[in-house]
Design a protein around this motif. Structure first.
Motif, PDB file in Angstrom:
ATOM      1  N   GLY A 254      -1.823   0.208   3.427  1.00 35.11           N
ATOM      2  CA  GLY A 254      -0.645  -0.057   2.614  1.00 35.11           C
ATOM      3  C   GLY A 254      -0.257   0.987   1.594  1.00 35.11           C
ATOM      4  N   GLY A 255      -1.047   2.031   1.464  1.00 35.08           N
ATOM      5  CA  GLY A 255      -0.663   3.075   0.528  1.00 35.08           C
ATOM      6  C   GLY A 255       0.571   3.815   1.016  1.00 35.08           C
ATOM      7  N   GLY A 256       1.126   4.642   0.142  1.00 37.09           N
ATOM      8  CA  GLY A 256       2.298   5.417   0.520  1.00 37.09           C
ATOM      9  C   GLY A 256       2.942   6.066  -0.675  1.00 37.09           C
ATOM     10  N   SER A 257       4.133   6.591  -0.469  1.00 36.84           N
ATOM     11  CA  SER A 257       4.883   7.256  -1.527  1.00 36.84           C
ATOM     12  C   SER A 257       6.116   6.436  -1.852  1.00 36.84           C
ATOM     13  N   VAL A 258       6.303   6.166  -3.122  1.00 34.56           N
ATOM     14  CA  VAL A 258       7.462   5.399  -3.575  1.00 34.56           C
ATOM     15  C   VAL A 258       8.014   6.028  -4.848  1.00 34.56           C
ATOM     16  N   GLN A 259       9.229   5.666  -5.164  1.00 30.96           N
ATOM     17  CA  GLN A 259       9.812   6.104  -6.430  1.00 30.96           C
ATOM     18  C   GLN A 259       9.433   5.125  -7.532  1.00 30.96           C
ATOM     19  N   ALA A 260       9.500   5.605  -8.745  1.00 27.54           N
ATOM     20  CA  ALA A 260       9.208   4.748  -9.889  1.00 27.54           C
ATOM     21  C   ALA A 260      10.073   3.494  -9.835  1.00 27.54           C
ATOM     22  N   GLY A 261       9.449   2.377 -10.146  1.00 24.61           N
ATOM     23  CA  GLY A 261      10.128   1.092 -10.072  1.00 24.61           C
ATOM     24  C   GLY A 261       9.949   0.387  -8.747  1.00 24.61           C
ATOM     25  N   GLY A 262       9.406   1.085  -7.773  1.00 19.28           N
ATOM     26  CA  GLY A 262       9.201   0.511  -6.454  1.00 19.28           C
ATOM     27  C   GLY A 262       7.957  -0.357  -6.371  1.00 19.28           C
ATOM     28  N   SER A 263       7.701  -0.862  -5.173  1.00 18.55           N
ATOM     29  CA  SER A 263       6.586  -1.786  -4.945  1.00 18.55           C
ATOM     30  C   SER A 263       5.799  -1.380  -3.707  1.00 18.55           C
ATOM     31  N   LEU A 264       4.538  -1.736  -3.733  1.00 19.63           N
ATOM     32  CA  LEU A 264       3.665  -1.563  -2.570  1.00 19.63           C
ATOM     33  C   LEU A 264       2.691  -2.724  -2.531  1.00 19.63           C
ATOM     34  N   ARG A 265       2.228  -3.035  -1.328  1.00 22.78           N
ATOM     35  CA  ARG A 265       1.193  -4.061  -1.171  1.00 22.78           C
ATOM     36  C   ARG A 265       0.027  -3.439  -0.423  1.00 22.78           C
ATOM     37  N   LEU A 266      -1.113  -3.411  -1.082  1.00 24.27           N
ATOM     38  CA  LEU A 266      -2.323  -2.905  -0.462  1.00 24.27           C
ATOM     39  C   LEU A 266      -3.123  -4.066   0.126  1.00 24.27           C
ATOM     40  N   SER A 267      -3.759  -3.784   1.263  1.00 17.95           N
ATOM     41  CA  SER A 267      -4.645  -4.764   1.889  1.00 17.95           C
ATOM     42  C   SER A 267      -5.989  -4.097   2.150  1.00 17.95           C
ATOM     43  N   CYS A 268      -7.027  -4.913   2.146  1.00 16.15           N
ATOM     44  CA  CYS A 268      -8.372  -4.426   2.432  1.00 16.15           C
ATOM     45  C   CYS A 268      -9.056  -5.439   3.332  1.00 16.15           C
ATOM     46  N   VAL A 269      -9.397  -5.011   4.515  1.00 19.48           N
ATOM     47  CA  VAL A 269     -10.078  -5.889   5.462  1.00 19.48           C
ATOM     48  C   VAL A 269     -11.574  -5.579   5.433  1.00 19.48           C
ATOM     49  N   ALA A 270     -12.375  -6.615   5.206  1.00 22.71           N
ATOM     50  CA  ALA A 270     -13.818  -6.452   5.071  1.00 22.71           C
ATOM     51  C   ALA A 270     -14.534  -6.979   6.304  1.00 22.71           C
ATOM     52  N   SER A 271     -15.633  -6.320   6.645  1.00 24.40           N
ATOM     53  CA  SER A 271     -16.456  -6.784   7.751  1.00 24.40           C
ATOM     54  C   SER A 271     -17.891  -6.331   7.520  1.00 24.40           C
ATOM     55  N   GLY A 272     -18.809  -6.998   8.211  1.00 23.01           N
ATOM     56  CA  GLY A 272     -20.204  -6.590   8.137  1.00 23.01           C
ATOM     57  C   GLY A 272     -21.012  -7.221   7.019  1.00 23.01           C
TER      58      GLY A 272
ATOM     59  N   PHE B  64       0.795  -5.866 -11.504  1.00 21.06           N
ATOM     60  CA  PHE B  64      -0.055  -5.948 -10.321  1.00 21.06           C
ATOM     61  C   PHE B  64      -0.639  -7.354 -10.210  1.00 21.06           C
ATOM     62  N   THR B  65      -0.839  -7.791  -8.968  1.00 18.13           N
ATOM     63  CA  THR B  65      -1.465  -9.077  -8.711  1.00 18.13           C
ATOM     64  C   THR B  65      -2.509  -8.920  -7.620  1.00 18.13           C
ATOM     65  N   ILE B  66      -3.731  -9.327  -7.922  1.00 20.93           N
ATOM     66  CA  ILE B  66      -4.811  -9.293  -6.934  1.00 20.93           C
ATOM     67  C   ILE B  66      -4.969 -10.686  -6.348  1.00 20.93           C
ATOM     68  N   SER B  67      -5.232 -10.736  -5.056  1.00 18.50           N
ATOM     69  CA  SER B  67      -5.460 -12.013  -4.389  1.00 18.50           C
ATOM     70  C   SER B  67      -6.335 -11.764  -3.173  1.00 18.50           C
TER      71      SER B  67
ATOM     72  N   TYR C 150      -6.055  -8.328  -1.328  1.00 24.92           N
ATOM     73  CA  TYR C 150      -4.715  -7.765  -1.485  1.00 24.92           C
ATOM     74  C   TYR C 150      -4.503  -7.264  -2.914  1.00 24.92           C
ATOM     75  N   LEU C 151      -3.584  -6.321  -3.036  1.00 20.06           N
ATOM     76  CA  LEU C 151      -3.114  -5.904  -4.356  1.00 20.06           C
ATOM     77  C   LEU C 151      -1.611  -5.704  -4.245  1.00 20.06           C
ATOM     78  N   GLU C 152      -0.876  -6.600  -4.882  1.00 21.02           N
ATOM     79  CA  GLU C 152       0.573  -6.503  -4.923  1.00 21.02           C
ATOM     80  C   GLU C 152       0.937  -5.685  -6.149  1.00 21.02           C
ATOM     81  N   MET C 153       1.634  -4.584  -5.927  1.00 21.63           N
ATOM     82  CA  MET C 153       1.970  -3.683  -7.035  1.00 21.63           C
ATOM     83  C   MET C 153       3.491  -3.595  -7.166  1.00 21.63           C
ATOM     84  N   THR C 154       3.996  -3.926  -8.316  1.00 25.47           N
ATOM     85  CA  THR C 154       5.432  -3.857  -8.572  1.00 25.47           C
ATOM     86  C   THR C 154       5.698  -2.960  -9.774  1.00 25.47           C
ATOM     87  N   ASP C 155       6.977  -2.573  -9.936  1.00 16.82           N
ATOM     88  CA  ASP C 155       7.375  -1.711 -11.058  1.00 16.82           C
ATOM     89  C   ASP C 155       6.417  -0.533 -11.202  1.00 16.82           C
ATOM     90  N   LEU C 156       6.183   0.132 -10.108  1.00 16.04           N
ATOM     91  CA  LEU C 156       5.218   1.231 -10.111  1.00 16.04           C
ATOM     92  C   LEU C 156       5.695   2.377 -10.984  1.00 16.04           C
TER      93      LEU C 156
END
Length: 125
Positions: A8-26, A67-70, A79-85
């Motif tokens: 979920g990473g990437g490049s955004v402009q200020a004020g934008g949003s991204l949602r990161l995910s992390c899948v765990a195993s093992g 930011f909101t973690i869930s 997850y990490l919901e990121m707003t107003d970056l």
């Protein structure tokens, strides 16, 4: 084999949003506390957000309200919901698992046992 894989990473402009995910195993996901940490170029790794052993979410002051973690235990996913970056949010974001953390220790990177490879977040002004 323990694996944490971020998406979920990437490049955004200020004020934008991204949602990161992390899948765990093992490992038994529900027995670990999970968190997001980041590292900007030339800076030390720092805690962004985490869920402690009581299920309480903690946030760095710099991201509170934005930011909101869930997590979805059924999917072993964090997850990490990121707003107003902001440009200062730029960095490599890591998902990590700790055997135990609390509201006082959650932000210390040394408390996390397992780490993902990281996903880059770049915020331009």
């Amino acid at each position: 084999q323990v694996q944490l894989e971020e998406f979920g990473g990437g490049s955004v402009q200020a004020g934008g949003s991204l949602r990161l995910s992390c899948v765990a195993s093992g490992f038994t996901y529900g027995r670990y506390c999970m968190g997001w940490l980041r590292q900007a170029p030339g800076k030390e790794r720092e805690g962004v957000a985490a869920i402690d052993d009581e299920g309480t979410a903690s946030y760095a002051d710099s991201v509170k309200g934005r930011f909101t973690i869930s997590e979805d235990n059924a999917k072993n996913t964090l997850y990490l919901e990121m707003t107003d970056l902001k440009p200062e949010d730029t960095g490599m974001y890591y998902c990590a698992a700790a055997f135990w953390i609390n509201s006082a220790t959650w932000s210390e990177p040394n408390n996390f046992r397992y780490w993902g490879q990281g996903t880059q977040v770049t915020v331009s002004s």
